[in-house]
Scaffold this motif. Sequence first.
Motif, PDB file in Angstrom:
ATOM      1  N   ASP A 199       0.834  -1.195   0.000  1.00 17.88           N
ATOM      2  CA  ASP A 199       0.000   0.000   0.000  1.00 17.88           C
ATOM      3  C   ASP A 199       0.869   1.244   0.000  1.00 17.88           C
ATOM      4  O   ASP A 199       1.975   1.255   0.550  1.00 17.88           O
ATOM      5  CB  ASP A 199      -0.904   0.021   1.229  1.00 17.88           C
ATOM      6  CG  ASP A 199      -1.936  -1.081   1.213  1.00 17.88           C
ATOM      7  OD1 ASP A 199      -2.276  -1.538   0.108  1.00 17.88           O
ATOM      8  OD2 ASP A 199      -2.377  -1.490   2.298  1.00 17.88           O
TER       9      ASP A 199
ATOM     10  N   ALA B 103      -7.497   0.338  13.060  1.00 16.46           N
ATOM     11  CA  ALA B 103      -8.474  -0.750  13.214  1.00 16.46           C
ATOM     12  C   ALA B 103      -8.187  -1.879  12.227  1.00 16.46           C
ATOM     13  O   ALA B 103      -8.260  -3.060  12.573  1.00 16.46           O
ATOM     14  CB  ALA B 103      -9.883  -0.209  13.017  1.00 16.46           C
ATOM     15  N   THR B 104      -7.830  -1.521  11.000  1.00 20.64           N
ATOM     16  CA  THR B 104      -7.498  -2.535   9.993  1.00 20.64           C
ATOM     17  C   THR B 104      -6.240  -3.294  10.389  1.00 20.64           C
ATOM     18  O   THR B 104      -6.177  -4.522  10.279  1.00 20.64           O
ATOM     19  CB  THR B 104      -7.307  -1.880   8.612  1.00 20.64           C
ATOM     20  OG1 THR B 104      -8.492  -1.157   8.289  1.00 20.64           O
ATOM     21  CG2 THR B 104      -7.009  -2.910   7.547  1.00 20.64           C
ATOM     22  N   LEU B 105      -5.232  -2.562  10.848  1.00 19.10           N
ATOM     23  CA  LEU B 105      -3.988  -3.217  11.285  1.00 19.10           C
ATOM     24  C   LEU B 105      -4.256  -4.157  12.456  1.00 19.10           C
ATOM     25  O   LEU B 105      -3.700  -5.254  12.518  1.00 19.10           O
ATOM     26  CB  LEU B 105      -2.952  -2.163  11.682  1.00 19.10           C
ATOM     27  CG  LEU B 105      -2.358  -1.359  10.537  1.00 19.10           C
ATOM     28  CD1 LEU B 105      -1.469  -0.266  11.082  1.00 19.10           C
ATOM     29  CD2 LEU B 105      -1.572  -2.252   9.605  1.00 19.10           C
ATOM     30  N   ARG B 106      -5.128  -3.735  13.382  1.00 18.62           N
ATOM     31  CA  ARG B 106      -5.457  -4.579  14.528  1.00 18.62           C
ATOM     32  C   ARG B 106      -6.155  -5.855  14.072  1.00 18.62           C
ATOM     33  O   ARG B 106      -5.833  -6.952  14.545  1.00 18.62           O
ATOM     34  CB  ARG B 106      -6.362  -3.789  15.473  1.00 18.62           C
ATOM     35  CG  ARG B 106      -6.505  -4.396  16.841  1.00 18.62           C
ATOM     36  CD  ARG B 106      -7.322  -3.510  17.784  1.00 18.62           C
ATOM     37  NE  ARG B 106      -6.783  -2.168  17.896  1.00 18.62           N
ATOM     38  CZ  ARG B 106      -7.405  -1.058  17.450  1.00 18.62           C
ATOM     39  NH1 ARG B 106      -8.587  -1.137  16.905  1.00 18.62           N
ATOM     40  NH2 ARG B 106      -6.843   0.118  17.578  1.00 18.62           N
ATOM     41  N   ASP B 107      -7.078  -5.731  13.120  1.00 13.06           N
ATOM     42  CA  ASP B 107      -7.771  -6.913  12.596  1.00 13.06           C
ATOM     43  C   ASP B 107      -6.803  -7.847  11.878  1.00 13.06           C
ATOM     44  O   ASP B 107      -6.869  -9.070  12.024  1.00 13.06           O
ATOM     45  CB  ASP B 107      -8.888  -6.503  11.642  1.00 13.06           C
ATOM     46  CG  ASP B 107     -10.057  -5.863  12.367  1.00 13.06           C
ATOM     47  OD1 ASP B 107     -10.159  -6.048  13.601  1.00 13.06           O
ATOM     48  OD2 ASP B 107     -10.858  -5.186  11.699  1.00 13.06           O
ATOM     49  N   GLN B 108      -5.891  -7.274  11.092  1.00 10.60           N
ATOM     50  CA  GLN B 108      -4.908  -8.098  10.384  1.00 10.60           C
ATOM     51  C   GLN B 108      -3.987  -8.807  11.369  1.00 10.60           C
ATOM     52  O   GLN B 108      -3.628  -9.966  11.174  1.00 10.60           O
ATOM     53  CB  GLN B 108      -4.090  -7.233   9.422  1.00 10.60           C
ATOM     54  CG  GLN B 108      -4.877  -6.747   8.233  1.00 10.60           C
ATOM     55  CD  GLN B 108      -4.066  -5.816   7.357  1.00 10.60           C
ATOM     56  OE1 GLN B 108      -3.000  -5.341   7.740  1.00 10.60           O
ATOM     57  NE2 GLN B 108      -4.578  -5.535   6.175  1.00 10.60           N
ATOM     58  N   TRP B 109      -3.587  -8.103  12.445  1.00 13.69           N
ATOM     59  CA  TRP B 109      -2.711  -8.701  13.442  1.00 13.69           C
ATOM     60  C   TRP B 109      -3.416  -9.847  14.155  1.00 13.69           C
ATOM     61  O   TRP B 109      -2.838 -10.910  14.384  1.00 13.69           O
ATOM     62  CB  TRP B 109      -2.271  -7.626  14.431  1.00 13.69           C
ATOM     63  CG  TRP B 109      -1.302  -8.117  15.445  1.00 13.69           C
ATOM     64  CD1 TRP B 109      -1.531  -8.345  16.758  1.00 13.69           C
ATOM     65  CD2 TRP B 109       0.073  -8.468  15.221  1.00 13.69           C
ATOM     66  NE1 TRP B 109      -0.399  -8.805  17.374  1.00 13.69           N
ATOM     67  CE2 TRP B 109       0.597  -8.884  16.458  1.00 13.69           C
ATOM     68  CE3 TRP B 109       0.895  -8.468  14.106  1.00 13.69           C
ATOM     69  CZ2 TRP B 109       1.918  -9.290  16.591  1.00 13.69           C
ATOM     70  CZ3 TRP B 109       2.209  -8.872  14.252  1.00 13.69           C
ATOM     71  CH2 TRP B 109       2.699  -9.282  15.483  1.00 13.69           C
ATOM     72  N   ARG B 110      -4.680  -9.654  14.518  1.00 15.37           N
ATOM     73  CA  ARG B 110      -5.435 -10.721  15.191  1.00 15.37           C
ATOM     74  C   ARG B 110      -5.611 -11.929  14.275  1.00 15.37           C
ATOM     75  O   ARG B 110      -5.520 -13.069  14.727  1.00 15.37           O
ATOM     76  CB  ARG B 110      -6.798 -10.189  15.638  1.00 15.37           C
ATOM     77  CG  ARG B 110      -6.694  -9.262  16.823  1.00 15.37           C
ATOM     78  CD  ARG B 110      -8.039  -8.737  17.242  1.00 15.37           C
ATOM     79  NE  ARG B 110      -7.894  -7.820  18.366  1.00 15.37           N
ATOM     80  CZ  ARG B 110      -8.758  -6.890  18.679  1.00 15.37           C
ATOM     81  NH1 ARG B 110      -9.859  -6.754  17.971  1.00 15.37           N
ATOM     82  NH2 ARG B 110      -8.539  -6.100  19.701  1.00 15.37           N
TER      83      ARG B 110
ATOM     84  N   ASN C 209      -0.112   3.704   5.068  1.00 15.89           N
ATOM     85  CA  ASN C 209      -0.442   2.703   6.080  1.00 15.89           C
ATOM     86  C   ASN C 209      -1.944   2.690   6.305  1.00 15.89           C
ATOM     87  O   ASN C 209      -2.578   3.742   6.342  1.00 15.89           O
ATOM     88  CB  ASN C 209       0.267   3.014   7.392  1.00 15.89           C
ATOM     89  CG  ASN C 209       1.736   2.716   7.324  1.00 15.89           C
ATOM     90  OD1 ASN C 209       2.168   1.918   6.510  1.00 15.89           O
ATOM     91  ND2 ASN C 209       2.510   3.380   8.168  1.00 15.89           N
ATOM     92  N   PRO C 210      -2.537   1.510   6.485  1.00 14.61           N
ATOM     93  CA  PRO C 210      -3.968   1.466   6.768  1.00 14.61           C
ATOM     94  C   PRO C 210      -4.266   2.010   8.162  1.00 14.61           C
ATOM     95  O   PRO C 210      -3.371   2.184   8.985  1.00 14.61           O
ATOM     96  CB  PRO C 210      -4.320  -0.012   6.665  1.00 14.61           C
ATOM     97  CG  PRO C 210      -3.061  -0.745   6.533  1.00 14.61           C
ATOM     98  CD  PRO C 210      -1.957   0.210   6.319  1.00 14.61           C
ATOM     99  N   ASP C 211      -5.522   2.234   8.414  1.00 11.93           N
ATOM    100  CA  ASP C 211      -5.909   2.776   9.715  1.00 11.93           C
ATOM    101  C   ASP C 211      -5.656   1.746  10.815  1.00 11.93           C
ATOM    102  O   ASP C 211      -5.537   0.548  10.553  1.00 11.93           O
ATOM    103  CB  ASP C 211      -7.384   3.201   9.696  1.00 11.93           C
ATOM    104  CG  ASP C 211      -8.303   2.052   9.394  1.00 11.93           C
ATOM    105  OD1 ASP C 211      -9.306   1.899  10.093  1.00 11.93           O
ATOM    106  OD2 ASP C 211      -8.016   1.287   8.451  1.00 11.93           O
TER     107      ASP C 211
END
Length: 123
Positions: A54, A61-68, A57-59
């Motif tokens: 990209d 919330a998106t990074l948190r979802d990807q990390w989970r 950097n994505p927001d």
Amino acid sequence: MSEEQDPKAVQRNPSSSVPPSTTPTKVAGEISSNGGNSSNAGWEQKIRYPNRPDITNPDPATLRDQWRFAIRQYSKWYSHAWGTAILAGISFFALGWIVKGSNPLPSKKDEHPPPSPSSADNR
């Protein structure tokens, strides 16, 4: 009026209005494999990456979802690997028991051989 003077012609053909010096030399996501060496221009290959990174950097919330999601995937693969290793160990132990006809681990023998008479004389 000729095409060069007609403003509608410029809108129909926008590539003619762009000077050649400003056109990009490489498309985004392409890298030449010769490292910029122009002596092998005939052998140059372009590598296209279908999933380019990209631009921003994505927001969070998106990074948190990807990390989970990544943690869940890793945990699943880790537990599958351990489960497979344990199952393989039990299977090989059972196979060894079947082939040998008794416990395949020599350190786990139930009966100890009687002491030899020569060892009793040395006491």
